[in-house]
Design an enzyme around this catalytic site. Structure first.
Site, short mmCIF file in Angstrom:
data_model
loop_
_atom_site.label_atom_id
_atom_site.label_comp_id
_atom_site.label_asym_id
_atom_site.label_seq_id
_atom_site.Cartn_x
_atom_site.Cartn_y
_atom_site.Cartn_z
N ASP A 27 -11.93 -70.15 13.18
CA ASP A 27 -12.05 -70.70 14.52
C ASP A 27 -10.68 -71.13 15.07
O ASP A 27 -9.81 -71.56 14.30
CB ASP A 27 -12.99 -71.91 14.49
CG ASP A 27 -13.44 -72.35 15.87
OD1 ASP A 27 -13.37 -71.53 16.82
OD2 ASP A 27 -13.85 -73.51 16.01
N HIS A 44 -6.55 -63.59 18.95
CA HIS A 44 -7.36 -62.80 18.01
C HIS A 44 -6.49 -61.86 17.19
O HIS A 44 -6.69 -61.70 15.98
CB HIS A 44 -8.41 -61.99 18.79
CG HIS A 44 -9.43 -62.85 19.48
ND1 HIS A 44 -10.10 -63.87 18.86
CD2 HIS A 44 -9.89 -62.82 20.77
CE1 HIS A 44 -10.93 -64.45 19.71
NE2 HIS A 44 -10.82 -63.82 20.87
N LEU A 138 -12.70 -58.40 -5.92
CA LEU A 138 -13.11 -59.36 -4.89
C LEU A 138 -14.13 -58.69 -3.97
O LEU A 138 -13.89 -57.59 -3.47
CB LEU A 138 -11.90 -59.81 -4.06
CG LEU A 138 -12.19 -60.73 -2.86
CD1 LEU A 138 -12.64 -62.12 -3.36
CD2 LEU A 138 -10.97 -60.87 -1.95
#
Length: 249
Positions: A27, A44, A138
């Site tokens: 965020d 972004h 991962l």
């Protein structure tokens, strides 16, 4: 004097108890850009660097699963130009990072209502999942066009269909049966949930899965969140007393 990233990582390894699964609500891109008098799309784009930092940091720390909340169902309500920019960034991220993710042993899973993606973005998503299918170091969950309540409705509908078809009885519905119908089936629940930008809410993210997650709120906007910040959150996690409703021993 503040610890360096390498010093923090060394301390984390000594203390052990690294969270198996870290979930992050990314965020603050827009506010980060606004403070620099730049368009939201610039924020972004800058957040892509933080994604790379966190993925590499998770690999170095020995985290097994990393879940990133990239785009919510509610985000479709944003201006068309911003949504278009986000879809383009998704394509760009995959084109730029897919080969290296595969090389580093990262397996990418993308969850959400993917039917709403543009054809180009949907193709990119399929490509990165296929390209990283052999990764075993991962698991990287990317949540796109996702909402926690919608996920629970989806699971409930599947359970109802199974009961109606006689494959399951109502009495046989358990927490495990619900978990098995979530996007994250087969993935351990998050041990640690990080939210950046100082906001203190879940924003409809992994509502079932984070029932016992430790929460860490970072004041950093997402573009400023790097592996040092990740290690700081893990170090804080290692000092927690996780009781799961029991009394401390």
């Amino acid at each position: 004097m503040a610890e360096s990233s390498s010093e923090l990582l060394a301390r984390i390894r000594v203390h052990g108890a690294v969270p198996r699964h870290i979930a992050i609500i990314m965020d603050g891109n827009g506010r980060w850009a606004r403070e620099r008098h730049m368009p939201r799309a610039f924020g972004h784009r800058s957040g892509m660097k933080a994604v790379r930092e966190v993925v590499e940091g998770a690999l170095e720390a020995g985290v097994e699963w990393l879940s990133l909340f990239a785009f919510s169902q509610e985000n479709w309500q944003r201006p068309e130009t911003e949504v278009s920019a986000l879809m383009s960034l998704l394509e760009e991220y995959i084109a730029r990072e897919a080969a290296e993710l595969a090389q580093q042993g990262v397996r990418v899973y993308v969850h959400g209502d993917l039917s709403r993606l543009t054809p180009a973005a949907a193709n990119a998503v399929r490509r990165v999942m296929e390209q990283t299918v052999t990764g075993n170091r991962l698991g990287l969950n990317l949540f796109i066009s996702y909402g926690g309540r919608a996920e629970l409705v989806r699971a409930t509908r599947q359970l109802a269909a199974d009961v109606a078809a006689g494959r399951l009885t109502a009495d046989a519905i358990t927490e495990d049966e619900i978990s098995a119908r979530l996007y994250t089936a087969g993935c351990p629940d998050p041990d640690l949930l990080i939210r950046t930008s100082g906001e203190q809410r879940l924003s409809n993210f992994l509502l079932w899965q984070v029932a016992y997650a430790e929460l860490f709120i970072s004041s950093l906007y997402w573009p400023d969140f790097d592996r040092h910040a990740l290690y700081g959150a893990i170090s804080d996690f290692q000092r927690r007393d996780r009781r799961f409703g029991r009394v401390s021993t």
